[in-house]
Design an enzyme around this catalytic site. Structure first.
Site, short mmCIF file in Angstrom:
data_model
loop_
_atom_site.label_atom_id
_atom_site.label_comp_id
_atom_site.label_asym_id
_atom_site.label_seq_id
_atom_site.Cartn_x
_atom_site.Cartn_y
_atom_site.Cartn_z
N ALA A 1 0.86 -1.19 0.00
CA ALA A 1 0.00 0.00 0.00
C ALA A 1 0.89 1.23 0.00
O ALA A 1 2.04 1.17 0.46
CB ALA A 1 -0.86 -0.01 1.26
N GLU B 1 3.88 -5.39 7.24
CA GLU B 1 3.04 -4.39 7.91
C GLU B 1 3.39 -4.23 9.39
O GLU B 1 3.29 -3.14 9.95
CB GLU B 1 1.56 -4.77 7.78
CG GLU B 1 0.98 -4.63 6.38
CD GLU B 1 1.16 -5.86 5.50
OE1 GLU B 1 1.95 -6.77 5.87
OE2 GLU B 1 0.51 -5.92 4.44
N1 COA Z 1 4.51 3.25 -0.15
C1 COA Z 1 4.90 4.47 -0.55
N2 COA Z 1 6.09 4.70 -1.13
C2 COA Z 1 6.91 3.66 -1.32
C3 COA Z 1 6.57 2.35 -0.93
C4 COA Z 1 5.30 2.17 -0.31
N3 COA Z 1 4.87 0.96 0.08
N4 COA Z 1 7.61 1.52 -1.22
C5 COA Z 1 8.55 2.30 -1.79
N5 COA Z 1 8.14 3.59 -1.86
C6 COA Z 1 8.84 4.76 -2.38
C7 COA Z 1 9.94 5.24 -1.46
O1 COA Z 1 9.39 6.08 -0.44
C8 COA Z 1 10.82 5.99 -2.42
O2 COA Z 1 10.22 7.22 -2.71
P1 COA Z 1 11.15 8.57 -2.86
O3 COA Z 1 12.08 8.27 -4.01
O4 COA Z 1 10.16 9.64 -3.16
O5 COA Z 1 11.88 8.71 -1.57
C9 COA Z 1 10.72 5.13 -3.69
O6 COA Z 1 9.52 4.39 -3.57
C10 COA Z 1 11.87 4.17 -3.84
O7 COA Z 1 11.96 3.42 -2.64
P2 COA Z 1 13.36 2.96 -2.01
O8 COA Z 1 13.08 2.52 -0.61
O9 COA Z 1 14.36 4.06 -2.20
O10 COA Z 1 13.71 1.76 -2.98
P3 COA Z 1 14.58 0.47 -2.68
O11 COA Z 1 14.62 -0.25 -4.00
O12 COA Z 1 15.84 0.80 -2.00
O13 COA Z 1 13.68 -0.41 -1.63
C11 COA Z 1 11.68 -1.49 -0.84
C12 COA Z 1 12.49 -0.98 -2.04
C13 COA Z 1 10.39 -2.02 -1.43
C14 COA Z 1 12.41 -2.61 -0.10
C15 COA Z 1 11.41 -0.35 0.16
O14 COA Z 1 10.96 0.80 -0.57
C16 COA Z 1 10.36 -0.67 1.19
O15 COA Z 1 10.64 -1.28 2.20
N6 COA Z 1 9.09 -0.23 0.97
C17 COA Z 1 8.00 -0.41 1.89
C18 COA Z 1 7.50 -1.84 1.91
C19 COA Z 1 6.37 -2.00 2.90
O16 COA Z 1 6.49 -1.83 4.09
N7 COA Z 1 5.18 -2.38 2.36
C20 COA Z 1 4.01 -2.62 3.14
C21 COA Z 1 3.16 -1.42 3.18
S1 COA Z 1 1.71 -1.67 4.21
#
Ligand code: COA
Length: 260
Positions: free
Chosen positions: A67, A134
Site C-alpha cells: 500500500a 506491515e
Molecule cells: N509506499 C509508498 N512509497 C513507497 C513504498 C510504499 N509501500 N515503497 C517504496 N516507496 C517509495 C519510497 O518512499 C521511495 O520514494 P522517494 O524516491 O520519493 O523517496 C521510492 O519508492 C523508492 O523506494 P526505495 O526505498 O528508495 O527503494 P529500494 O529499491 O531501496 O527499496 C523497498 C524498495 C520495497 C524494499 C522499500 O521501498 C520498502 O521497504 N518499501 C516499503 C515496503 C512496505 O512496508 N510495504 C508494506 C506497506 S503496508
C-alpha cells in the site's frame, strides 16, 4: 479501453496484461491505482475476446511494494475503515470470472503480496521477494493477507511471515507453496505468456466453473463443496463447448472452444 493514470493495459491475443505503472514508487498501491485496477477489470470482465488477465509491475525492481504508505500518514481509523470497506481491487480479482495470473517481477510486499494472493496463479522471477512487512509499521495486513496467505501456505508459515515481517526469496516462496513456479528473470514474461495462452485456449465457461469450484474448497464445508461441484460440473453440460470438447476428443482433433 479507457486510459489510466497509474496503469498500462495491453492486449495480446486473448490475454490482457495490467501493469501497475508507478515504478518510481515501487508500484505502491495508492487509492487511484486500486480504483483504476478495479475499473480495468470491470471492462475486461465483459470482453469476450479476453480469456486471461495478467497483473505485473513496471520496471525491474518491484511487482508492488505494498500500500502507498504516504497515504496512511494522518489518516483516521474511521476514514481507513471506510476506504477498506469500499470497492476492493483484491475482491474484484478474487471474484473475477476469468483466470488472473500474478507475474511477479520483484518486490512483492504487503498489499502487493495480497494482490498476488488474490490471483489464481503466481509466477515469479528468481529476483522476486515476498513479505507481509506491515508489522514493522505498527499495523497488520488488511487486504486479506491474514486470511488468504494462511489458507495458501498454512498457519505456521503465515504466522512467521506476518509476525516477523521478514522478506523471503523466490526459492523459499516456491517451497512454501506461495508461488506456482520460479523462472529466471529473463524468461518471466515468456513463461507467463505461455501459461496464460495455454489457459486462454480453453473453454471460458469451463474455466469460470473451475475457478468458482476450486475457490469453494476453502470457503465451504466438504459436503457443500462436493454438492456445488456437481452443479457446476453439470452446468458445463449446457455449453456448446462441452460438445466441442467431447467430439474433438472422439474425432482425435484439437477442440476449438467458442465460450458458448
Ligand atoms: N509506499 C509508498 N512509497 C513507497 C513504498 C510504499 N509501500 N515503497 C517504496 N516507496 C517509495 C519510497 O518512499 C521511495 O520514494 P522517494 O524516491 O520519493 O523517496 C521510492 O519508492 C523508492 O523506494 P526505495 O526505498 O528508495 O527503494 P529500494 O529499491 O531501496 O527499496 C523497498 C524498495 C520495497 C524494499 C522499500 O521501498 C520498502 O521497504 N518499501 C516499503 C515496503 C512496505 O512496508 N510495504 C508494506 C506497506 S503496508
Amino acid at each position: 479501453m479507457a486510459s489510466y493514470e497509474t496503469l498500462l493495459v495491453e492486449r495480446r491475443e486473448r490475454v490482457a496484461i495490467i501493469t501497475i505503472n508507478r515504478p518510481e514508487k515501487r508500484n505502491a498501491l495508492n487509492i487511484r491505482t486500486r480504483e483504476e485496477g478495479a475499473s480495468a477489470l470491470e471492462e475486461l470482465r465483459e470482453d469476450d475476446s479476453i480469456g486471461v488477465v495478467v497483473f505485473t509491475g513496471a520496471g525491474d525492481k518491484a511487482f508492488i511494494a505494498g500500500a502507498d504508505i504516504a497515504e496512511f500518514a494522518g489518516r483516521t481509523a474511521l476514514t481507513q475503515r471506510a476506504i477498506m470497506l469500499g470497492r476492493s481491487l483484491f475482491t474484484a480479482i478474487d471474484t473475477f470470472p476469468k483466470p488472473v495470473i500474478a507475474m511477479v517481477n520483484g518486490y512483492c510486499l504487503g498489499g502487493g503480496c495480497e494482490l498476488a494472493l488474490s490471483c489464481d496463479l503466481r509466477i515469479a522471477s528468481e529476483a522476486a521477494s515476498f513479505g507481509q512487512p506491515e508489522i514493522n509499521l505498527g499495523i497488520i495486513p488488511g487486504g486479506g493477507g491474514t486470511q488468504r496467505l494462511t489458507r495458501l501456505i498454512g498457519e505456521g508459515r503465515a504466522m512467521e511471515m506476518i509476525l516477523t515481517g521478514e522478506i523471503i526469496n523466490a526459492e523459499t516462496a516456491l517451497r512454501y507453496g506461495l508461488v506456482n513456479m520460479v523462472v529466471p528473470a529473463s524468461d518471466l514474461e515468456a513463461k507467463t505468456m505461455e501459461v496464460a495462452n495455454r489457459i486462454a485456449e480453453k473453454s471460458s465457461i469451463a474455466l469460470r466453473m473451475a475457478k468458482e469450484a476450486v475457490k469453494l474448497a476453502s470457503r465451504s464445508s466438504l459436503d457443500e463443496g462436493l454438492r456445488r461441484e456437481i452443479d457446476l460440473f453439470a452446468l458445463c453440460f449446457s455449453s456448446e463447448d462441452k460438445d466441442e470438447g467431447v467430439n474433438a476428443f472422439l474425432e482425435k482433433r484439437k477442440p476449438a472452444f467458442k465460450g458458448k
